[in-house]
Design a protein around this motif. Sequence first.
Motif, PDB file in Angstrom:
ATOM      1  N   ALA A   1       0.820  -1.216   0.000  1.00  0.00           N
ATOM      2  CA  ALA A   1       0.000   0.000   0.000  1.00  0.00           C
ATOM      3  C   ALA A   1       0.856   1.269   0.000  1.00  0.00           C
ATOM      4  CB  ALA A   1      -0.953  -0.005   1.195  1.00  0.00           C
ATOM      5  N   GLY A   2       1.973   1.239  -0.730  1.00  0.00           N
ATOM      6  CA  GLY A   2       2.823   2.414  -0.835  1.00  0.00           C
ATOM      7  C   GLY A   2       3.729   2.631   0.359  1.00  0.00           C
ATOM      8  N   ARG A   3       3.833   1.646   1.249  1.00  0.00           N
ATOM      9  CA  ARG A   3       4.688   1.786   2.429  1.00  0.00           C
ATOM     10  C   ARG A   3       5.883   0.856   2.291  1.00  0.00           C
ATOM     11  NH1 ARG A   3       0.635   0.346   7.056  1.00  0.00           N
ATOM     12  NH2 ARG A   3       0.353  -1.347   5.610  1.00  0.00           N
ATOM     13  N   ALA A   4       6.987   1.248   2.887  1.00  0.00           N
ATOM     14  CA  ALA A   4       8.179   0.404   2.901  1.00  0.00           C
ATOM     15  C   ALA A   4       8.180  -0.384   4.202  1.00  0.00           C
ATOM     16  CB  ALA A   4       9.434   1.257   2.800  1.00  0.00           C
ATOM     17  N   GLU A   5       8.946  -1.460   4.240  1.00  0.00           N
ATOM     18  CA  GLU A   5       8.985  -2.331   5.400  1.00  0.00           C
ATOM     19  C   GLU A   5      10.417  -2.699   5.734  1.00  0.00           C
ATOM     20  OE1 GLU A   5       7.531  -6.832   6.627  1.00  0.00           O
ATOM     21  OE2 GLU A   5       7.436  -6.190   4.553  1.00  0.00           O
ATOM     22  N   ILE A   6      10.740  -2.684   7.042  1.00  0.00           N
ATOM     23  CA  ILE A   6      12.003  -3.200   7.561  1.00  0.00           C
ATOM     24  C   ILE A   6      11.656  -4.167   8.677  1.00  0.00           C
ATOM     25  CG2 ILE A   6      14.116  -2.657   8.831  1.00  0.00           C
ATOM     26  CD1 ILE A   6      14.200   0.005   7.415  1.00  0.00           C
ATOM     27  N   LYS A   7      12.254  -5.349   8.681  1.00  0.00           N
ATOM     28  CA  LYS A   7      12.016  -6.348   9.730  1.00  0.00           C
ATOM     29  C   LYS A   7      13.126  -6.235  10.773  1.00  0.00           C
ATOM     30  CE  LYS A   7      10.527 -10.788  10.855  1.00  0.00           C
ATOM     31  NZ  LYS A   7       9.144 -11.090  11.115  1.00  0.00           N
ATOM     32  N   LEU A   8      12.728  -6.060  12.052  1.00  0.00           N
ATOM     33  CA  LEU A   8      13.714  -6.011  13.127  1.00  0.00           C
ATOM     34  C   LEU A   8      14.262  -7.400  13.389  1.00  0.00           C
ATOM     35  CD1 LEU A   8      12.082  -3.606  15.722  1.00  0.00           C
ATOM     36  CD2 LEU A   8      13.982  -3.148  14.202  1.00  0.00           C
ATOM     37  N   GLN A   9      15.569  -7.522  13.462  1.00  0.00           N
ATOM     38  CA  GLN A   9      16.228  -8.808  13.707  1.00  0.00           C
ATOM     39  C   GLN A   9      16.392  -9.049  15.181  1.00  0.00           C
ATOM     40  OE1 GLN A   9      16.684 -10.860  11.135  1.00  0.00           O
ATOM     41  NE2 GLN A   9      15.879  -9.259   9.826  1.00  0.00           N
TER      42      GLN A   9
END
Length: 72
Positions: A64-72
């Motif tokens: 939906a036009g958003r970026a994502e970063i997954k916390l490790q």
Amino acid sequence: MQFDNTSYYQGDNIWFKCFLVTSDLHPATDLSKTLYVELLNPGGEVIDKRTLKIENGQNHSGNAGRAEIKLQ
């Protein structure tokens, strides 16, 4: 930057959307086509970095036009 939450835990996804605006009245601008994002840990070390495309003053990545970063 606009985030989906105010705090995150290990394993959470950080969803964010960025807006590139000018200082006068905050209209969207096309002054840049690239946004560089770095995620830092509490010690100030870079743990993830992204280069995102800017279109019409916003990033258009991820869901939906958003970026994502997954916390490790």
